[in-house]
Design an enzyme around this catalytic site. Structure first.
Site, PDB file in Angstrom:
ATOM      1  N   HIS A  23      -3.020   7.196 -11.314  1.00  0.00           N
ATOM      2  CA  HIS A  23      -4.092   7.374 -10.335  1.00  0.00           C
ATOM      3  C   HIS A  23      -5.142   6.268 -10.502  1.00  0.00           C
ATOM      4  CE1 HIS A  23      -2.827  11.745 -10.994  1.00  0.00           C
ATOM      5  NE2 HIS A  23      -2.576  11.563  -9.720  1.00  0.00           N
TER       6      HIS A  23
ATOM      7  N   GLN B 176       1.531  22.470   0.205  1.00  0.00           N
ATOM      8  CA  GLN B 176       2.697  21.638  -0.111  1.00  0.00           C
ATOM      9  C   GLN B 176       3.532  22.206  -1.259  1.00  0.00           C
ATOM     10  OE1 GLN B 176       0.028  18.187  -0.874  1.00  0.00           O
ATOM     11  NE2 GLN B 176       1.461  17.684  -2.507  1.00  0.00           N
TER      12      GLN B 176
ATOM     13  N   GLU C   1      -3.452   7.322 -15.742  1.00  0.00           N
ATOM     14  CA  GLU C   1      -3.492   5.876 -15.510  1.00  0.00           C
ATOM     15  C   GLU C   1      -2.830   5.460 -14.192  1.00  0.00           C
ATOM     16  OE1 GLU C   1      -4.624   2.765 -16.640  1.00  0.00           O
ATOM     17  OE2 GLU C   1      -6.083   4.196 -17.398  1.00  0.00           O
TER      18      GLU C   1
ATOM     19  N   VAL D 262       3.137   3.321 -12.461  1.00  0.00           N
ATOM     20  CA  VAL D 262       2.662   3.070 -13.827  1.00  0.00           C
ATOM     21  C   VAL D 262       3.497   3.936 -14.771  1.00  0.00           C
ATOM     22  CG1 VAL D 262       0.696   3.218 -15.405  1.00  0.00           C
ATOM     23  CG2 VAL D 262       0.343   2.549 -13.009  1.00  0.00           C
TER      24      VAL D 262
ATOM     25  N   LEU E  74      -6.232  13.457 -13.314  1.00  0.00           N
ATOM     26  CA  LEU E  74      -6.007  12.021 -13.135  1.00  0.00           C
ATOM     27  C   LEU E  74      -5.501  11.348 -14.407  1.00  0.00           C
ATOM     28  CD1 LEU E  74      -9.161  11.077 -11.008  1.00  0.00           C
ATOM     29  CD2 LEU E  74      -6.911  11.855 -10.219  1.00  0.00           C
TER      30      LEU E  74
ATOM     31  N   GLN F 146       3.970   4.195  -5.546  1.00  0.00           N
ATOM     32  CA  GLN F 146       5.426   4.074  -5.376  1.00  0.00           C
ATOM     33  C   GLN F 146       6.146   5.248  -6.037  1.00  0.00           C
ATOM     34  OE1 GLN F 146       7.257   0.383  -6.780  1.00  0.00           O
ATOM     35  NE2 GLN F 146       9.224   1.453  -6.910  1.00  0.00           N
TER      36      GLN F 146
ATOM     37  N   LEU G 249       4.293   8.017 -15.342  1.00  0.00           N
ATOM     38  CA  LEU G 249       3.183   8.953 -15.549  1.00  0.00           C
ATOM     39  C   LEU G 249       3.155   9.973 -14.420  1.00  0.00           C
ATOM     40  CD1 LEU G 249       0.152   6.767 -16.696  1.00  0.00           C
ATOM     41  CD2 LEU G 249       2.004   7.731 -18.018  1.00  0.00           C
TER      42      LEU G 249
HETATM   43  P1  AMP Z   1      -0.573  13.261  -7.216  1.00  0.00           P
HETATM   44  O1  AMP Z   1      -1.906  13.564  -7.790  1.00  0.00           O
HETATM   45  O2  AMP Z   1       0.560  13.438  -8.163  1.00  0.00           O
HETATM   46  O3  AMP Z   1      -0.360  13.927  -5.867  1.00  0.00           O
HETATM   47  O4  AMP Z   1      -0.566  11.704  -6.912  1.00  0.00           O
HETATM   48  C1  AMP Z   1      -1.603  11.100  -6.156  1.00  0.00           C
HETATM   49  C2  AMP Z   1      -1.225   9.671  -5.873  1.00  0.00           C
HETATM   50  O5  AMP Z   1      -1.038   8.978  -7.111  1.00  0.00           O
HETATM   51  C3  AMP Z   1       0.086   9.547  -5.094  1.00  0.00           C
HETATM   52  O6  AMP Z   1      -0.033   8.479  -4.158  1.00  0.00           O
HETATM   53  C4  AMP Z   1       1.071   9.228  -6.177  1.00  0.00           C
HETATM   54  O7  AMP Z   1       2.198   8.504  -5.715  1.00  0.00           O
HETATM   55  C5  AMP Z   1       0.230   8.372  -7.108  1.00  0.00           C
HETATM   56  N1  AMP Z   1       0.817   8.360  -8.454  1.00  0.00           N
HETATM   57  C6  AMP Z   1       1.153   9.438  -9.204  1.00  0.00           C
HETATM   58  N2  AMP Z   1       1.708   9.037 -10.370  1.00  0.00           N
HETATM   59  C7  AMP Z   1       1.745   7.685 -10.341  1.00  0.00           C
HETATM   60  C8  AMP Z   1       2.213   6.675 -11.230  1.00  0.00           C
HETATM   61  N3  AMP Z   1       2.779   6.969 -12.396  1.00  0.00           N
HETATM   62  N4  AMP Z   1       2.081   5.387 -10.861  1.00  0.00           N
HETATM   63  C9  AMP Z   1       1.524   5.063  -9.668  1.00  0.00           C
HETATM   64  N5  AMP Z   1       1.059   5.965  -8.782  1.00  0.00           N
HETATM   65  C10 AMP Z   1       1.168   7.253  -9.108  1.00  0.00           C
END
Ligand code: AMP
Length: 288
Positions: free
Chosen positions: A39, A63, A37, A178, A35, A150, A186
């Site tokens: 997340h 996936q 910022e 973010v 995780l 997003q 990030l």
């Molecule tokens: P992940 O762990 O990469 O599968 O991401 C989990 C959730 O966090 C997904 O909905 C991503 O779109 C969101 N997420 C990942 N990176 C960012 C970021 N930099 N800013 C906002 N949301 C993010």
């Protein structure tokens, strides 16, 4: 109150059920862990809007294609517990692969259309894996609201389609991307980048900004907008471009030209030697 770690579906259901019975609204943040910022922003918004927040932490093997980074994807459960708790999550659901996909598991949830372009074209099995695991997680958690970034814009549209088509009684909330101060979005995968690659990765956001600025200057032809983004990305020779595209934000359709007032999403994906990166930007075409 300290965050609860739930490792099985039964434990998680027990935790959530008690809260639902107490009349609390359940917010859900699905993640693959490690995780950051980004997340944390999802979890914080969930905690503002819901009285009880579930974060899931599961690197979902289905996936990833066999050639992708499932094995080396970064993992750190202890740190995830801290970050999730700090951001306001009440429980972290971190199941094993066997818990989610026991022997004999045989179902795939698959969406046509919106899954077929962009990420789907370059990662043909990816969205089946995402949609299937999110369907399972929605049934396990049964949240009132689910929060998605997003950052993975196409994924968000795919999840909205899933919720509509299968009538999940869940409100899907989008949280803005973010970024680092210099603009890099990030991502858990940023740890793969060397210092030099980290600099090169900045060209994704620069390409998006360049695309945005031609739109804001009045350009409506898709080919011109896309060429401008390609031009910025091409300046970095080590970057292999998968796509640099402009599309209608609601449907991902790609008309030859955008209408005044249209909501456009600019999408880029590119590979550096040690990581594949994606990013996007939402832009409204100005009215004349
Ligand atoms: P992940 O762990 O990469 O599968 O991401 C989990 C959730 O966090 C997904 O909905 C991503 O779109 C969101 N997420 C990942 N990176 C960012 C970021 N930099 N800013 C906002 N949301 C993010």
């Amino acid at each position: 109150m300290a965050i609860v770690l739930a490792r099985t579906i039964a434990e998680l259901r027990q935790q959530v059920q008690a809260q639902r019975t107490a009349g609390k609204r359940i917010g859900f943040v699905p993640t693959m862990g490690y995780l950051h910022e980004g997340h944390a922003a999802l979890i914080r918004l969930a905690a503002q809007e819901c009285e009880y927040v579930v974060t899931s932490d599961f690197v979902n093997p289905t996936q990833f294609a066999p050639t992708e980074d499932f094995e080396r994807y970064p993992r750190d459960l202890q740190r995830d517990l801290q970050v999730a708790e700090q951001a306001g999550s009440h429980v972290l659901f971190a199941p094993s692969v066997e818990e989610m996909y026991p022997e004999g598991f045989a179902t795939t949830v698959s969406i046509r259309g919106i899954t077929e372009k962009f990420e789907g074209a370059f990662r043909p099995t990816h969205f089946d894996g995402v949609v299937t695991v999110v369907s399972k997680l929605f049934n396990i958690v049964q949240p009132d609201r689910a929060y998605f970034g997003q950052k993975d814009y196409q994924q968000l549209l795919v999840i909205r389609q899933l919720v509509r088509d299968l009538n999940f009684p869940i409100e899907v909330v989008m949280v803005p991307t973010v970024r680092e101060p210099d603009g890099l979005a990030l991502s858990s995968r940023n740890v793969y980048l060397s210092a030099e690659e980290r600099q090169k990765a900045l060209s994704l956001y620069r390409a998006l900004q360049a695309g945005q600025s031609v739109i804001l200057q009045g350009e409506r032809r898709r080919s011109v907008i896309e060429a401008r983004m390609q031009e910025v990305l091409s300046a970095v020779p080590e970057l292999r471009i998968d796509y640099a595209a402009a599309a209608l934000a609601e449907t991902l359709e790609q008309p030859e030209a955008f209408s005044p007032g249209a909501r456009v999403v600019l999408l880029v994906a590119a590979r550096l030697p040690s990581a594949r990166l994606i990013d996007n930007l939402l832009v409204q075409v100005p009215n004349p």
